[in-house]
Structures are given as C-alpha cells and as structure tokens.
Design a protein around this motif. Structure first.
Motif, short mmCIF file in Angstrom:
data_model
loop_
_atom_site.label_atom_id
_atom_site.label_comp_id
_atom_site.label_asym_id
_atom_site.label_seq_id
_atom_site.Cartn_x
_atom_site.Cartn_y
_atom_site.Cartn_z
N VAL A 160 43.59 34.16 -6.97
CA VAL A 160 41.39 33.69 -7.13
C VAL A 160 41.48 35.52 -8.49
O VAL A 160 41.62 36.49 -7.79
CB VAL A 160 41.64 33.86 -6.75
CG1 VAL A 160 39.81 33.99 -6.65
CG2 VAL A 160 41.63 32.76 -5.45
N SER A 161 40.88 34.86 -9.27
CA SER A 161 41.29 35.73 -10.06
C SER A 161 39.60 36.73 -9.54
O SER A 161 39.16 36.10 -9.23
CB SER A 161 40.96 35.68 -11.81
OG SER A 161 39.59 34.63 -11.67
N GLY A 162 40.04 37.91 -10.21
CA GLY A 162 38.99 38.88 -9.65
C GLY A 162 37.40 38.10 -10.35
O GLY A 162 36.16 38.06 -9.73
N GLN A 187 35.35 36.26 -7.77
CA GLN A 187 35.63 36.25 -6.58
C GLN A 187 34.24 36.55 -6.38
O GLN A 187 33.45 37.74 -5.80
CB GLN A 187 36.22 37.22 -5.92
CG GLN A 187 37.34 37.03 -5.99
CD GLN A 187 39.11 37.96 -5.49
OE1 GLN A 187 38.53 39.11 -5.85
NE2 GLN A 187 39.55 37.59 -5.24
N LYS A 188 33.03 36.76 -7.39
CA LYS A 188 31.95 37.79 -7.77
C LYS A 188 30.33 36.43 -8.29
O LYS A 188 31.39 35.72 -8.62
CB LYS A 188 31.72 39.42 -7.99
CG LYS A 188 33.09 40.06 -7.90
CD LYS A 188 32.99 41.26 -9.21
CE LYS A 188 34.06 42.09 -8.21
NZ LYS A 188 33.58 43.70 -9.29
N THR A 219 25.43 39.53 -10.37
CA THR A 219 24.31 39.87 -9.31
C THR A 219 24.21 40.36 -8.98
O THR A 219 23.13 40.98 -8.34
CB THR A 219 24.77 38.26 -8.97
OG1 THR A 219 25.58 38.07 -8.00
CG2 THR A 219 24.07 37.16 -10.00
N GLU A 220 25.11 41.16 -8.16
CA GLU A 220 25.45 42.06 -7.44
C GLU A 220 25.11 43.91 -7.94
O GLU A 220 23.91 44.36 -7.05
CB GLU A 220 26.46 42.48 -5.98
CG GLU A 220 26.73 41.43 -4.99
CD GLU A 220 27.72 41.57 -4.48
OE1 GLU A 220 28.49 42.57 -3.50
OE2 GLU A 220 28.04 40.32 -3.33
N THR A 221 25.35 43.70 -8.61
CA THR A 221 25.61 44.99 -9.23
C THR A 221 24.55 45.55 -10.43
O THR A 221 24.70 46.73 -10.86
CB THR A 221 26.97 45.12 -9.90
OG1 THR A 221 27.54 44.84 -10.54
CG2 THR A 221 28.44 45.51 -8.39
N THR A 228 35.16 30.40 -15.37
CA THR A 228 35.82 31.54 -16.16
C THR A 228 35.11 31.46 -17.59
O THR A 228 35.67 31.49 -18.52
CB THR A 228 36.91 31.52 -15.56
OG1 THR A 228 37.79 30.26 -16.49
CG2 THR A 228 37.22 31.95 -14.97
N LYS A 229 34.66 29.76 -17.82
CA LYS A 229 34.67 28.97 -19.35
C LYS A 229 32.57 29.39 -19.34
O LYS A 229 32.26 28.51 -18.72
CB LYS A 229 35.25 28.93 -19.82
CG LYS A 229 36.61 28.91 -19.66
CD LYS A 229 37.72 28.02 -20.56
CE LYS A 229 39.24 28.62 -20.48
NZ LYS A 229 39.44 28.38 -19.07
#
Length: 139
Positions: A3-5, A8-9, A25-27, A50-51
């Motif tokens: 899974v691309s980075g 994962q977020k 959202t976390e950072t 991703t799009k």
C-alpha cells in the motif's frame, strides 16, 4: 500487495479563499494546494483514495495526490459529479447552458448535454453564497 504511503494516512480537504487544500488529518501536513474558481459553487470530489477532480481556476482538473500532479484539465466548471464506477466526470459551469461529460482516465470529452437555454441558479455574488437546494436551473 504493498500500500502506498498516501493511502496509509487519513486525509481531508478544506476549501478557503479560492483554494482547496488536501492535508493529513493527524499532522496537518499539506499534500496539495489547488487553485479553484472564485465562487462558493466550486466543487471538489474525491474519485478514490489517490485522485480527485476539482473546479480549478483553469478548468475542471483531475489531480493525482500520490504523484502530486495534474492528470488532465477540461473546460471551466463549478459543479461536478463522478459516476459510481469512477470512470466518468460530469461538469457544469454556472455561466453556461450545457454540461460536459469527461472520461476520468484521460479527460477526453465523451458528450456535451444541452440544457436548452436553462442555467444554474446563482446568487448575485456567488463568491460567498451558494443557493444550493435541489432546483439547480432557472427559467
């Protein structure tokens, strides 16, 4: 399967002063700052993880968040919709009496639909106001 980075977020999109900003959202880290039309009617729609497509200042724009690049640009529009199978984008400009249907994969125009002189209802100053509601066209 790897899974691309970017997948994962958790991401969110915020719209302010003629920009759409996609961020984690976390950072709060910005993934993309995308220039939009100067209208409260300008829409943004995630196609998948991703799009996204958005009412860009240069026209309907498909953007790849993973590659951080524009995939294609169409005519100017404010209102957007993506088909359930994610292969088609419909776009309407607040100032026109037709809609344009695009292929999502390459941005080629599939069709043009006339509204026979009818246009979207818009506020006198749509920079801050979106009349919304189910009735999009006026006589």
């Amino acid at each position: 399967m790897q899974v691309s980075g970017i997948l994962q977020k958790a991401m969110a999109l915020a719209v302010y002063q003629w920009k759409a900003v996609v961020f984690y959202t976390e950072t709060g880290e910005e993934i993309a700052v995308l220039p939009t039309l100067d209208s409260a009617l300008s829409e943004e729609v995630f196609v998948d993880n991703t799009k996204l497509v958005y009412a860009g200042d240069q026209g309907v724009t498909a953007y790849d968040l993973e590659k951080r690049e524009v995939l294609w640009t169409g005519e100017k529009a404010t209102t957007l919709s993506v088909s359930a199978d994610k292969t088609t984008v419909a776009a309407v400009n607040r100032d026109e009496d037709y809609g344009v249907i695009y292929r999502m994969d390459d941005g080629r125009e599939k069709a043009r639909c006339s509204f026979e002189g009818h246009r979207m209802k818009v506020a006198a100053n749509d920079i801050f106001a979106n009349p919304g509601g189910p009735d999009f066209f006026s006589e």
